[in-house]
Enzyme design. Structure first.
Site, PDB file in Angstrom:
ATOM      1  N   LYS A  53      -7.722 -30.404   2.346  1.00 21.10           N
ATOM      2  CA  LYS A  53      -8.219 -31.788   2.314  1.00 21.10           C
ATOM      3  C   LYS A  53      -7.465 -32.612   1.269  1.00 21.10           C
ATOM      4  O   LYS A  53      -7.187 -33.794   1.484  1.00 21.10           O
ATOM      5  CB  LYS A  53      -9.722 -31.804   2.023  1.00 21.10           C
ATOM      6  CG  LYS A  53     -10.344 -33.197   1.880  1.00 21.10           C
ATOM      7  CD  LYS A  53     -10.349 -34.011   3.176  1.00 21.10           C
ATOM      8  CE  LYS A  53     -10.799 -35.458   2.965  1.00 21.10           C
ATOM      9  NZ  LYS A  53     -12.240 -35.653   2.895  1.00 21.10           N
ATOM     10  N   LYS A  64     -11.426 -40.433  -6.715  1.00 15.86           N
ATOM     11  CA  LYS A  64     -12.007 -39.135  -7.053  1.00 15.86           C
ATOM     12  C   LYS A  64     -11.116 -38.027  -6.470  1.00 15.86           C
ATOM     13  O   LYS A  64     -10.774 -37.053  -7.144  1.00 15.86           O
ATOM     14  CB  LYS A  64     -13.423 -39.035  -6.469  1.00 15.86           C
ATOM     15  CG  LYS A  64     -14.075 -37.675  -6.629  1.00 15.86           C
ATOM     16  CD  LYS A  64     -15.143 -37.407  -5.546  1.00 15.86           C
ATOM     17  CE  LYS A  64     -14.514 -37.271  -4.178  1.00 15.86           C
ATOM     18  NZ  LYS A  64     -15.338 -36.598  -3.159  1.00 15.86           N
TER      19      LYS A  64
END
Lengths: 298, 298
Positions: free
Chosen positions: A178, A246
């Site tokens: 990811k 993030k």
């Protein structure tokens, strides 16, 4: 452990945000019993109306489920769901399968997987997704799964209601994949913004361009998806600047750990930080076009 | 000018390189008479063997043709083909349609189109392509066309043998669109290299990754096409570093002229210049992975 494992029919879902909400609805529509918890009525009401069972906390969700999916904000939030006062571990039976679909630290993920298996007999998959709220609603998410092939085989029929699951390696590999995904998503967003900025200033018919480039070497999912949103000044959040930052912080951290140079990603990260500094943290990552659009369009 | 224009059946093709060669072969296979010229036997022989007629120079090609396609290296090369001692203008009849499929300066293109129409009655389309030699061979190129709708309508059946032509605006707009295309191609190449560098160092199964991301937000034509080539260290030229730098120089120039900030493209341009400095000018743009691959793969 050679006997056939039972089907995973009783599902728990924790984290009913703009991704988790539509995912839970798809599982309900597919006929699964779905247990949920939470305090935000705006998020809970749609899934309760669709037949979900309300639990008080993650421990209760775990007690009611063969499999619990989590889709929360960050590494700390997963840790709280798993190990908090009324966390999953306090209600889970041995044999529970936990599938974490959040985007969080690969290192923390590996620690959780190992700890849960050793101390609680809980099986683990990390299964972060790509595709945004529209992909969640349509069940077309790319699902990057880390874990054991046996657990993957059991969870696959459930995940298939949400998109296309691919086992990419052991626990943590889903999260690492990811992060690679996010290098491409964040970078492509900036590239599409940069290309549109020049196209608009050069007087091209901006609206026609994605179709003209469709299928060629410059084509991408984000060109087709984000170009029109940028052209329309549509910065309504699908994935926020806060959220991509993030993820990019984890990319930076992994780059440092692995001695991988990431010059484009570093630049893209700074551009996104600049958006935050200018008050656009909660907007979609398409807001990067603010830096590129012609002044007349501001 | 309301009478129906005749079909453009006699076609000339100038520039039989790694893009033009397969394109000329497709026109021959579609049944067009194709006139060619050139001195390089290695490039001429395949099209002559397929039935092309050899002419001495561009003027002769123009005299034999209703429509001439050009696909040459750069702005100077197009200028020479058009206006050189034995250039197209010296053999063209009024009504000739010239379609330039090279990637060259939008400003020069607009000047040529205007001059050829006014002084020679020659109709112009700029029609640069994206898709590489494989797209040229399979007839799946994205073709970005600038010019008048009437000329486009006449040329379209011929161009349709080569790919998907889209009219994007007046003369020059095709070239401007191609520069926007090249921002995306060059940037995506660097992004894919950067993503793979991290994936390889983090121990992911690199070969499996494009399939895992397929259809998600990170997906792109170049992810599917270039990722495996980089993984294999395949830097055999489809589009060379020299060629992309020629295009990026035009992007820089247009960015300056239009006051468009292009920070990612500037960085990507410098990385490609660095490849040239290290002796890799003739390699494919996938060679950017040289900067990212783990040392053990060098």
């Amino acid at each position: 452990m050679s006997e056939a494992k039972p089907e995973l029919s009783a599902v728990g879902f924790i984290g009913l945000g703009n991704m988790g909400g539509p995912m839970a609805l798809r599982l309900l529509a597919a006929g699964h019993a779905v247990s949920v918890c939470g305090r935000d009525a705006r998020r809970l009401d749609p899934v309760l109306a669709a037949g979900a069972v309300r639990c008080a906390d993650p421990a209760e969700v775990a007690a009611a489920s063969d499999m619990v999916l989590t889709c929360v904000t960050n590494t700390d939030a997963v840790e709280e769901v798993l190990f908090g006062t009324r966390g999953l571990v306090h209600g889970a039976r041995p044999g529970l399968v936990v599938v974490d679909m959040s985007t969080v630290s690969p290192d923390a993920t590996r620690r959780w997987a190992e700890y849960l298996n050793r101390n609680h007999g809980i099986a683990w998959l990390d299964a972060p997704v790509s595709g945004g709220p529209s992909g969640a609603a349509s069940g077309t998410l790319a699902i990057m799964v880390g874990g054991s092939p046996a657990v993957f085989a059991r969870a696959r029929p459930v995940l298939a209601h949400l998109g296309r699951p691919t086992l990419v390696g052991e626990a943590g590999a889903g999260q690492t994949t990811k992060l690679v995904n996010q290098i491409l998503v964040a970078g492509l967003t900036a590239l599409v913004a940069e290309a549109q900025g020049l196209a608009a200033r050069a007087g091209l018919d901006v609206a026609a361009l994605p179709q003209a480039l469709a299928g060629g070497r410059a084509d991408s999912v984000l060109l087709q998806l984000f170009w029109p949103r940028m052209a329309a000044g549509d910065y309504a959040p699908t994935s926020t600047v806060t959220s991509i930052l993030k993820d990019l912080a984890m990319v930076e951290s992994m780059g440092r750990a692995k001695a991988a140079a990431l010059p484009l990603t570093a630049l893209v990260t700074e551009l996104n930080r600049w958006l935050v500094a200018q008050g656009h943290a909660g907007e979609d990552i398409t807001a990067l076009y603010r830096f590129y659009r012609p002044a007349s369009a501001c």
